[in-house]
Enzyme design. Sequence first.
Site, short mmCIF file in Angstrom:
data_model
loop_
_atom_site.label_atom_id
_atom_site.label_comp_id
_atom_site.label_asym_id
_atom_site.label_seq_id
_atom_site.Cartn_x
_atom_site.Cartn_y
_atom_site.Cartn_z
N GLN A 36 -2.31 -21.41 16.53
CA GLN A 36 -1.58 -21.49 17.81
C GLN A 36 -2.29 -20.69 18.92
O GLN A 36 -1.67 -19.92 19.65
CB GLN A 36 -0.15 -20.99 17.65
CG GLN A 36 0.65 -21.76 16.59
CD GLN A 36 2.06 -21.22 16.45
OE1 GLN A 36 2.88 -21.40 17.34
NE2 GLN A 36 2.30 -20.55 15.35
N LYS A 72 1.15 6.32 5.18
CA LYS A 72 2.23 5.43 5.63
C LYS A 72 3.17 5.11 4.47
O LYS A 72 2.72 4.77 3.38
CB LYS A 72 1.64 4.15 6.25
CG LYS A 72 0.80 3.30 5.30
CD LYS A 72 0.15 2.20 6.12
CE LYS A 72 -0.42 1.06 5.34
NZ LYS A 72 0.35 0.44 4.31
N LYS A 111 4.64 -0.91 4.58
CA LYS A 111 3.51 -1.84 4.53
C LYS A 111 2.75 -1.81 5.85
O LYS A 111 1.53 -1.86 5.87
CB LYS A 111 4.01 -3.27 4.23
CG LYS A 111 4.82 -3.40 2.94
CD LYS A 111 4.04 -2.94 1.73
CE LYS A 111 4.86 -3.13 0.44
NZ LYS A 111 4.27 -2.35 -0.68
N CYS A 163 -0.15 -5.61 3.59
CA CYS A 163 -0.29 -4.50 4.53
C CYS A 163 -1.18 -4.82 5.73
O CYS A 163 -0.94 -4.33 6.83
CB CYS A 163 -0.76 -3.25 3.80
SG CYS A 163 0.55 -2.61 2.72
N ASP A 173 -5.51 0.88 3.41
CA ASP A 173 -5.11 1.06 1.99
C ASP A 173 -6.19 0.73 0.96
O ASP A 173 -5.89 0.14 -0.09
CB ASP A 173 -3.86 0.22 1.69
CG ASP A 173 -2.68 0.59 2.57
OD1 ASP A 173 -2.79 1.52 3.37
OD2 ASP A 173 -1.63 -0.09 2.45
N VAL A 196 -6.73 -4.07 2.34
CA VAL A 196 -5.97 -4.85 1.36
C VAL A 196 -4.49 -4.52 1.47
O VAL A 196 -4.12 -3.42 1.88
CB VAL A 196 -6.46 -4.54 -0.08
CG1 VAL A 196 -7.90 -4.97 -0.25
CG2 VAL A 196 -6.30 -3.07 -0.45
N THR A 197 -3.66 -5.47 1.09
CA THR A 197 -4.01 -6.86 0.84
C THR A 197 -3.78 -7.66 2.12
O THR A 197 -2.96 -7.29 2.94
CB THR A 197 -3.17 -7.48 -0.31
OG1 THR A 197 -1.77 -7.40 0.04
CG2 THR A 197 -3.39 -6.73 -1.62
N GLU A 247 -1.13 3.80 1.61
CA GLU A 247 0.29 3.57 1.35
C GLU A 247 0.75 4.53 0.27
O GLU A 247 0.10 4.66 -0.77
CB GLU A 247 0.53 2.12 0.89
CG GLU A 247 2.01 1.85 0.64
CD GLU A 247 2.33 0.42 0.20
OE1 GLU A 247 1.43 -0.42 0.18
OE2 GLU A 247 3.52 0.18 -0.10
C1 C5J Z 1 -0.75 -3.28 0.37
C2 C5J Z 1 0.84 -3.89 -1.32
N1 C5J Z 1 -1.52 -2.27 0.75
N2 C5J Z 1 0.30 -5.08 -1.53
N3 C5J Z 1 0.26 -2.99 -0.50
O1 C5J Z 1 -0.94 -4.40 0.74
O2 C5J Z 1 1.87 -3.59 -1.91
#
Ligand code: C5J
Length: 222
Positions: free
Chosen positions: A204, A131, A134, A164, A26, A159-160, A74
Amino acid sequence: MTIVRIDAEPRAIEIDPARSAVLMIDMQRDFLQPGGFGEALGNNIRLLTAAVDPCRALLAGARRHGVLVIHTREGHRPDMLDAPPAKVERGAPSARIGDRGPMGRILIRGEPGHDLIPELYPHAGEPVIDKPGKGAFYATDLHTLLHNRGIENLIVCGVTTEVCVHTTVREANDRGYRCIVPGDCCASYFPEFHEVGLRMIKAQGGIFGWVSDSRRILAALG
Ligand code: C5J
């Protein structure tokens, strides 16, 4: 078969580059560019643009070594039939998915803001996955494509970090992929979420995967 050893946390990982892919999540104009959706919501986009140069370097190295590169975006259909009302109704009332923003309709396919930033634009032949969620596996053919190419390891950038990237890493982990996340190739509007997001992946004994950085991955690729 050439196996490379990547220095990472919680421990080093050995991968076959021919069975590995870089997943660039994204890196879209609306999230990263001035005047985009992210900035319109009051976010400091400079926190995201910090990841652009490391991503560019990593992409160049991956392409040089024949590592498959896949990009995601996205977004939703212009008629928004794939956008769940429960997703659309959240967010700032003045700037919701499908509303008109500074770069066209927010997170709608085909709009200027939905496009990938020029610095990281796909090369000819590199798959781009659209997509609606997320996670990059939800309602896409990503798993089929990776399976058919024999991909076992994913280097997940973008990102972020906590939204996502994290959702995709969790989805991939449950599907049996080894995920390596270069921390400098990911970013968040919330630095503390970025930090904790990376720590959650490698905690972990590496519950979701490995955390490394572009320098160490490029050094491993040689
Ligand atoms: C992504 C969002 N790509 N933060 N989308 O992380 O809404």
